[in-house]
Design an enzyme around this catalytic site. Structure first.
Site, PDB file in Angstrom:
ATOM      1  N   GLU A  73      -7.412 -15.975  -2.817  1.00 19.76           N
ATOM      2  CA  GLU A  73      -6.077 -15.767  -2.457  1.00 19.76           C
ATOM      3  C   GLU A  73      -6.005 -16.709  -1.075  1.00 19.76           C
ATOM      4  O   GLU A  73      -4.768 -16.845  -0.619  1.00 19.76           O
ATOM      5  CB  GLU A  73      -5.642 -14.314  -2.034  1.00 19.76           C
ATOM      6  CG  GLU A  73      -5.711 -13.374  -3.102  1.00 19.76           C
ATOM      7  CD  GLU A  73      -5.460 -11.836  -2.884  1.00 19.76           C
ATOM      8  OE1 GLU A  73      -4.293 -11.420  -3.005  1.00 19.76           O
ATOM      9  OE2 GLU A  73      -6.520 -11.358  -2.182  1.00 19.76           O
TER      10      GLU A  73
ATOM     11  N   CYS B  19      -4.779 -13.741 -12.113  1.00 24.68           N
ATOM     12  CA  CYS B  19      -3.831 -12.618 -12.177  1.00 24.68           C
ATOM     13  C   CYS B  19      -2.688 -12.533 -11.327  1.00 24.68           C
ATOM     14  O   CYS B  19      -1.868 -11.487 -11.270  1.00 24.68           O
ATOM     15  CB  CYS B  19      -4.715 -11.460 -11.695  1.00 24.68           C
ATOM     16  SG  CYS B  19      -5.022 -11.286 -10.037  1.00 24.68           S
TER      17      CYS B  19
ATOM     18  N   HIS C 147       9.699  -9.573  -4.727  1.00 22.94           N
ATOM     19  CA  HIS C 147       9.673  -8.013  -5.397  1.00 22.94           C
ATOM     20  C   HIS C 147      10.667  -8.147  -6.659  1.00 22.94           C
ATOM     21  O   HIS C 147      10.297  -7.791  -7.779  1.00 22.94           O
ATOM     22  CB  HIS C 147      10.245  -7.021  -4.485  1.00 22.94           C
ATOM     23  CG  HIS C 147       9.168  -6.632  -3.525  1.00 22.94           C
ATOM     24  ND1 HIS C 147       9.177  -6.340  -2.341  1.00 22.94           N
ATOM     25  CD2 HIS C 147       7.689  -6.924  -3.596  1.00 22.94           C
ATOM     26  CE1 HIS C 147       8.242  -6.059  -1.684  1.00 22.94           C
ATOM     27  NE2 HIS C 147       7.427  -6.383  -2.327  1.00 22.94           N
TER      28      HIS C 147
ATOM     29  N   ARG D 145       6.317 -15.435   0.426  1.00 20.97           N
ATOM     30  CA  ARG D 145       7.030 -15.417  -0.881  1.00 20.97           C
ATOM     31  C   ARG D 145       8.302 -14.589  -0.909  1.00 20.97           C
ATOM     32  O   ARG D 145       9.082 -14.700  -2.140  1.00 20.97           O
ATOM     33  CB  ARG D 145       6.051 -14.414  -1.710  1.00 20.97           C
ATOM     34  CG  ARG D 145       5.838 -12.956  -1.024  1.00 20.97           C
ATOM     35  CD  ARG D 145       4.516 -12.448  -1.500  1.00 20.97           C
ATOM     36  NE  ARG D 145       4.712 -11.939  -2.925  1.00 20.97           N
ATOM     37  CZ  ARG D 145       3.712 -11.030  -3.460  1.00 20.97           C
ATOM     38  NH1 ARG D 145       2.606 -10.950  -2.915  1.00 20.97           N
ATOM     39  NH2 ARG D 145       3.967 -10.776  -4.751  1.00 20.97           N
TER      40      ARG D 145
ATOM     41  N   ASN E  21      -0.187 -15.775  -6.250  1.00 21.62           N
ATOM     42  CA  ASN E  21       1.069 -15.438  -5.404  1.00 21.62           C
ATOM     43  C   ASN E  21       0.634 -15.588  -3.837  1.00 21.62           C
ATOM     44  O   ASN E  21       1.273 -16.562  -3.023  1.00 21.62           O
ATOM     45  CB  ASN E  21       1.536 -14.301  -5.432  1.00 21.62           C
ATOM     46  CG  ASN E  21       1.750 -13.811  -6.840  1.00 21.62           C
ATOM     47  OD1 ASN E  21       2.010 -14.816  -7.763  1.00 21.62           O
ATOM     48  ND2 ASN E  21       1.914 -12.388  -7.236  1.00 21.62           N
ATOM     49  N   ASP E  22      -0.388 -14.886  -3.533  1.00 20.16           N
ATOM     50  CA  ASP E  22      -0.887 -15.144  -1.984  1.00 20.16           C
ATOM     51  C   ASP E  22      -1.590 -16.596  -1.849  1.00 20.16           C
ATOM     52  O   ASP E  22      -1.543 -17.174  -0.662  1.00 20.16           O
ATOM     53  CB  ASP E  22      -2.086 -13.855  -1.684  1.00 20.16           C
ATOM     54  CG  ASP E  22      -0.969 -12.765  -0.996  1.00 20.16           C
ATOM     55  OD1 ASP E  22      -0.001 -12.937  -0.479  1.00 20.16           O
ATOM     56  OD2 ASP E  22      -1.744 -11.774  -1.290  1.00 20.16           O
TER      57      ASP E  22
ATOM     58  N   ARG F 149      -3.600  -2.570  -9.758  1.00 16.46           N
ATOM     59  CA  ARG F 149      -3.307  -2.308  -8.364  1.00 16.46           C
ATOM     60  C   ARG F 149      -3.387  -0.651  -8.072  1.00 16.46           C
ATOM     61  O   ARG F 149      -2.606  -0.028  -8.732  1.00 16.46           O
ATOM     62  CB  ARG F 149      -1.971  -2.913  -8.261  1.00 16.46           C
ATOM     63  CG  ARG F 149      -1.693  -4.098  -8.355  1.00 16.46           C
ATOM     64  CD  ARG F 149      -0.250  -4.789  -8.023  1.00 16.46           C
ATOM     65  NE  ARG F 149       0.146  -5.989  -8.216  1.00 16.46           N
ATOM     66  CZ  ARG F 149       0.652  -6.597  -9.453  1.00 16.46           C
ATOM     67  NH1 ARG F 149       0.829  -5.826 -10.530  1.00 16.46           N
ATOM     68  NH2 ARG F 149       0.790  -7.938  -9.531  1.00 16.46           N
TER      69      ARG F 149
ATOM     70  N   ARG G 265      -8.498  -3.667  -8.707  1.00 17.01           N
ATOM     71  CA  ARG G 265      -8.521  -4.229  -7.259  1.00 17.01           C
ATOM     72  C   ARG G 265      -8.647  -2.920  -6.265  1.00 17.01           C
ATOM     73  O   ARG G 265      -7.720  -2.343  -6.566  1.00 17.01           O
ATOM     74  CB  ARG G 265      -7.156  -5.114  -6.905  1.00 17.01           C
ATOM     75  CG  ARG G 265      -7.083  -5.791  -5.705  1.00 17.01           C
ATOM     76  CD  ARG G 265      -5.775  -6.402  -5.263  1.00 17.01           C
ATOM     77  NE  ARG G 265      -4.644  -5.735  -5.340  1.00 17.01           N
ATOM     78  CZ  ARG G 265      -3.451  -5.976  -5.157  1.00 17.01           C
ATOM     79  NH1 ARG G 265      -3.308  -7.304  -5.332  1.00 17.01           N
ATOM     80  NH2 ARG G 265      -2.398  -5.169  -5.117  1.00 17.01           N
TER      81      ARG G 265
END
Length: 556
Positions: free
Chosen positions: A415, A486, A186, A449, A438-439, A288, A325
């Protein structure tokens, strides 16, 4: 004497200033019986303090907007969690003070999170921050946090809670350095949205002396303690050169030989639109929608409320594309009305599209709201599903979109490694792919993460991750479809060139990164990007991968 430390650079730029430490004292109240106050009185004190902290976190989120708002609203839900408050009530009835009951109840929940697997263990810092805020309010003492200063400084911390990171003042905080965290934590995401240089997962960061002068390079991950005048001058010259390159390039994203690569913005809500437009975003590559659902975890928002939130974003890009999304709930974003109460490992359980397929009315309402919001507008609306694992997932989502008459391209997020491996089959059910790096890194390397100890495995330069990106891009090219990125990997200007060379057709990132990526991409040809991509994939480590690509592109 100048010394060099190395962590993980997560936000571009350089900063030089004095180190100021974040207050991180653990507020532990005395373990003694309450001083003659009734259980009802203590319970009221605890509840009022928790409600006040929750309200403060929501207010901070409203001020920050976007990504930060969603994170802080999730923290606000922790403060008033029914199970936690029931445990506080039990401890008060047994004779404890409100502050001690809160402390011990949170300690129990903390242990559960720490033992629930790495994904949830990474949220322990958020929980500790909520606990400290409630206990501080009960004790009537200031909450440890960002230092007060009239002079600009570099913020140093073991870790940064979202509530603190979200409202950092870039005019005072030149950059920040943390001992914990990873490239997609974050704090890293928020640093990029603020546009301040940041280095995370730096061993020994908490041991830096208060007031010592340090230089931070958010691109390389280097932190220089007591930098020499020569180094300061070199960093300053590099920053000026980078600023000049950014200012010299404008317009749509493209390589030097004219190969178009649309540069899009990641947004977390309508409040992020102005920054995206100011940065020259050609549209939105990741909208998001969780911010709408976190306001009330007990029920989904109405179709009317969703339409009102979506339409301003769609109106802002009349000639562009907006990729939405659908709700990505579960794991670190649990919702009472949607996600299972208990799972041994929520990150590997019912989350993302899996949750929506188990609650088709929630998906149907969201898709209908998007159709209504886009009605009569010229924007190119695209809708994608999170956590698509296979062809059956992609087919189910496409059918749900058709069932409500949604006039939009339908896509799938990549992902999960299985989706990259079988991308061509998935593309026979949907019209585009969007790589959530990221995922994808998290599931490829079994590396959370939020956990600094495994940050090297979250590095988007890992050759194995680049291989998966290449597989998906090759499948999309074979099927005549688009394949964007993304994830936060797109925000790295050098890596953006490599992703282009791998065949990615669009890049989406935090608005603050768009000018840097546009400038870097415009300085090299498609052939040079392809050569850099090949060199990066041929390496064995993330560090070697980055260095190999940099060597190729330095010849430009």
């Amino acid at each position: 004497m100048e010394t060099t430390l190395r962590g993980v650079g997560v936000s571009q730029g350089t900063a030089v200033g004095k180190a100021r430490h974040m207050g991180t004292a653990v507020l532990e109240p005395p373990a003694e019986p309450r001083p003659g106050r009734s259980a009802e009185h203590e319970e009221d004190r605890a509840r009022q303090a928790a409600d006040a902290v929750s309200a403060d976190l929501i207010a901070r989120g409203n001020l920050a907007g976007g990504e930060a708002q969603a994170v802080l609203e999730a923290q606000a839900m922790m403060a008033t969690d029914p199970e936690l408050m029931a445990d506080v009530r039990r401890r008060v009835v047994e004779g404890g003070s409100a502050e001690r009951a809160v402390y011990d109840a949170f300690a129990t929940y903390r242990a559960l999170l720490a033992d629930a697997g790495e994904y949830l263990a990474g949220r322990v810092a958020d929980l500790d921050d909520v606990r400290n805020r409630i206990v501080a309010r009960l004790l009537g003492v200031p909450m440890p946090g960002v230092p007060d200063s009239d002079e600009p400084y570099v913020l140093v911390a073991r870790d940064l809670a979202p509530a603190d990171t979200a409202l950092l003042d870039p005019s005072l905080v030149l950059g920040f350095v943390t001992e914990e965290g990873g490239p997609t934590s974050h704090s890293a995401i928020l640093a990029r949205s603020l546009g301040v240089p940041a280095v995370v997962a730096l061993p020994g960061a908490a041991g830096l002396s208060e007031g010592v002068e340090i230089a931070v390079d958010g691109g390389t991950g280097e932190v220089f303690v007591e930098p020499s005048p020569e180094l300061r001058e070199r960093l300053s010259a590099a920053a000026a050169e980078r600023a000049a390159a950014v200012a010299a390039v404008s317009g749509p994203g493209a390589t030097a030989d004219g190969h178009r690569v649309p540069l899009l913005a990641n947004i977390g809500g309508p409040s992020d639109v102005s920054a995206a437009l100011a940065a020259g975003a050609e549209g939105v590559g990741l909208f998001r929608t969780e911010f709408l659902f976190l306001d009330d975890s007990s029920a989904a928002p109405s179709q009317e409320k969703q339409v009102a939130a979506y339409r301003p974003v769609l109106e802002a890009f009349p000639e562009g594309r907006v990729v939405v999304r659908v709700l990505d709930a579960g794991a670190d974003k649990p919702l009472d009305f949607l996600t299972p109460g208990e799972e041994p490992n929520p990150a590997l359980g019912v989350r993302g599209l899996r949750s929506l397929l188990e609650h088709p009315e929630v998906l149907r309402t969201q898709l209908a709201a998007l159709a209504e919001a886009a009605d009569g507008l010229s924007v190119r609306l695209e809708v994608m599903a999170p956590m698509v694992a296979d062809t059956a997932d992609a087919r189910a989502f496409a059918q749900a979109c058709r069932a409500v008459g949604l006039d939009a391209k339908v896509g799938a997020m990549v992902e999960i490694p299985s989706a990259a491996l079988r991308a061509r089959s998935i593309l026979r059910e949907v019209e585009f792919l969007s790589l959530g790096t990221n995922d994808l890194a998290q599931y490829t390397f079994a590396a959370d993460r939020q956990v600094g100890a495994v940050a090297r495995l979250q590095d988007p330069w890992q050759p194995a991750l680049l291989d998966l990106v290449a597989l998906a891009a090759e499948a999309a090219r074979a099927e005549g479809r688009g394949c964007g990125v993304c994830g936060e990997a797109a925000a790295d200007p050098l890596l953006a060139c490599v992703l282009t060379g791998l065949g990615v057709t669009s890049l989406s990132m935090g608005a603050a990164s768009i000018p840097y990526v546009r400038a870097r991409l415009g300085g090299c040809t498609l052939t040079q990007c392809e050569r850099a991509a090949a060199a990066a994939r041929a390496a064995d480590t993330a560090e070697e991968s980055r260095a190999a690509a940099a060597r190729v592109l330095s010849e430009v």
